[in-house]
Design a protein around this motif. Structure first.
Motif, PDB file in Angstrom:
ATOM      1  N   GLU A  37       0.815  -1.202   0.000  1.00 15.37           N
ATOM      2  CA  GLU A  37       0.000   0.000   0.000  1.00 15.37           C
ATOM      3  C   GLU A  37       0.856   1.262   0.000  1.00 15.37           C
ATOM      4  O   GLU A  37       2.060   1.217   0.236  1.00 15.37           O
ATOM      5  N   GLY A  38       0.202   2.420  -0.215  1.00 16.67           N
ATOM      6  CA  GLY A  38       0.904   3.688  -0.278  1.00 16.67           C
ATOM      7  C   GLY A  38       1.482   4.148   1.042  1.00 16.67           C
ATOM      8  O   GLY A  38       2.390   4.982   1.069  1.00 16.67           O
ATOM      9  N   ASP A  39       0.971   3.592   2.177  1.00 16.57           N
ATOM     10  CA  ASP A  39       1.485   4.009   3.478  1.00 16.57           C
ATOM     11  C   ASP A  39       2.961   3.700   3.629  1.00 16.57           C
ATOM     12  O   ASP A  39       3.697   4.432   4.293  1.00 16.57           O
ATOM     13  N   ALA A  40       3.423   2.594   3.050  1.00 14.11           N
ATOM     14  CA  ALA A  40       4.835   2.234   3.150  1.00 14.11           C
ATOM     15  C   ALA A  40       5.707   3.252   2.435  1.00 14.11           C
ATOM     16  O   ALA A  40       6.777   3.631   2.930  1.00 14.11           O
ATOM     17  N   ALA A  41       5.253   3.720   1.267  1.00 11.76           N
ATOM     18  CA  ALA A  41       6.012   4.730   0.526  1.00 11.76           C
ATOM     19  C   ALA A  41       6.127   6.021   1.333  1.00 11.76           C
ATOM     20  O   ALA A  41       7.180   6.657   1.375  1.00 11.76           O
ATOM     21  N   MET A  42       5.051   6.417   1.985  1.00 12.69           N
ATOM     22  CA  MET A  42       5.081   7.603   2.830  1.00 12.69           C
ATOM     23  C   MET A  42       5.978   7.378   4.045  1.00 12.69           C
ATOM     24  O   MET A  42       6.685   8.267   4.503  1.00 12.69           O
ATOM     25  N   GLY A  43       5.986   6.135   4.547  1.00  9.23           N
ATOM     26  CA  GLY A  43       6.691   5.836   5.788  1.00  9.23           C
ATOM     27  C   GLY A  43       8.195   5.862   5.704  1.00  9.23           C
ATOM     28  O   GLY A  43       8.870   5.992   6.735  1.00  9.23           O
ATOM     29  N   ILE A  44       8.775   5.741   4.505  1.00  7.38           N
ATOM     30  CA  ILE A  44      10.245   5.761   4.425  1.00  7.38           C
ATOM     31  C   ILE A  44      10.803   7.181   4.552  1.00  7.38           C
ATOM     32  O   ILE A  44      12.008   7.356   4.728  1.00  7.38           O
ATOM     33  N   PRO A  70       9.135   0.964   8.063  1.00  4.89           N
ATOM     34  CA  PRO A  70       8.636   0.483   6.770  1.00  4.89           C
ATOM     35  C   PRO A  70       9.693   0.609   5.676  1.00  4.89           C
ATOM     36  O   PRO A  70      10.681   1.342   5.821  1.00  4.89           O
ATOM     37  N   CYS A  71       9.460  -0.090   4.578  1.00  3.37           N
ATOM     38  CA  CYS A  71      10.342  -0.008   3.423  1.00  3.37           C
ATOM     39  C   CYS A  71       9.500  -0.174   2.174  1.00  3.37           C
ATOM     40  O   CYS A  71       8.333  -0.569   2.245  1.00  3.37           O
TER      41      CYS A  71
END
Length: 241
Positions: free
Chosen positions: A62-69, A81-82
């Protein structure tokens, strides 16, 4: 032409070391480097705090991982996250900021155990595109576009190596696209667990402006304008003619 930059293995500058005390005026906007995160008040790699949203292309999950890095510098060694590329080694991250920023330094890292973050899956380069024209780019359309900067990335398991960004294309930007075309081992999946962005931010929020224009003023407005200009008597009108 694109500028190739090698990552420099230096520690991050001390808090407030940018632009004489951490603040600068740029193009009429007051820019500062201060952190607004109460948990990490001394974090100079704090532009993550001004990211509005992140979109990942060809990424797993999901997009949350992209935001989380995009996380505090103090959490750069967290393996999660990664983001992982999906169908092949390429991946794209699109980053929108809530207000204009000046990006001066960039960290890209994949940290974790050898099993989850081996050197082979670490990205080998990143192609950076900035500005509104880059918002619509994708894998198929990037071939005809010139990146603002191309950065060759060293394997960075401790997230200590950073790269300098070319000032002009990274000044007063609200959008950045990061394209990772491959990794060091030529393996199918590329992995990124931390991206650090250092620079200055403004507090001028992006928003639509509601403007109304009258092509033909009504009689009441015309009379009021004539009064304000002193043209509401015959003598004044005659002198103007």
């Amino acid at each position: 032409p694109a500028v190739a930059t090698l990552a420099l293995a230096h520690p991050p500058p001390a808090h407030g070391s940018l632009d004489r005390g951490g603040a600068a005026a740029a193009k009429g906007h007051w820019m500062c480097t201060c952190s607004h995160d109460e948990e990490w008040p001394e974090d100079t790699w704090n532009l993550y705090q001004h990211i509005e949203r992140v979109e990942g292309l060809n990424v797993v999950g999901e997009g949350d991982a992209a935001m989380g890095i995009f996380k505090p510098h103090g959490r750069r060694l967290d393996a999660l996250p990664c983001v992982l590329s999906d169908t092949d080694e390429e991946l794209i991250l699109k980053i929108w900021f809530a207000a204009p920023v000046n990006i001066r330094r960039l960290i890209v890292a994949s940290v974790g155990s050898d099993e989850e973050a081996g050197a082979d899956s670490h990205p080998s380069s990143v192609r950076c595109f900035t500005g509104p024209a880059a918002e619509g780019l994708g894998f198929d359309s990037m071939a005809d576009s010139q990146p603002a900067q191309v950065i060759e990335l060293a394997v960075n398991p401790e997230a200590t190596a950073f790269s300098q960004c070319t000032p002009r294309p990274f000044t007063q930007v609200c959008f950045v696209l990061l394209h990772f075309p491959g990794n060091h081992g030529g393996v199918e999946q590329t992995r990124v667990s931390y991206i650090g962005l250092q620079g200055e931010h403004s507090h001028t929020k992006r928003q639509a402006v509601d403007c109304k224009f009258e092509l033909i003023p009504n009689a009441e407005d015309s009379a009021e304008a004539a009064k304000l200009l002193g043209l509401n008597n015959v003598g004044a009108m005659e002198r103007m003619s």
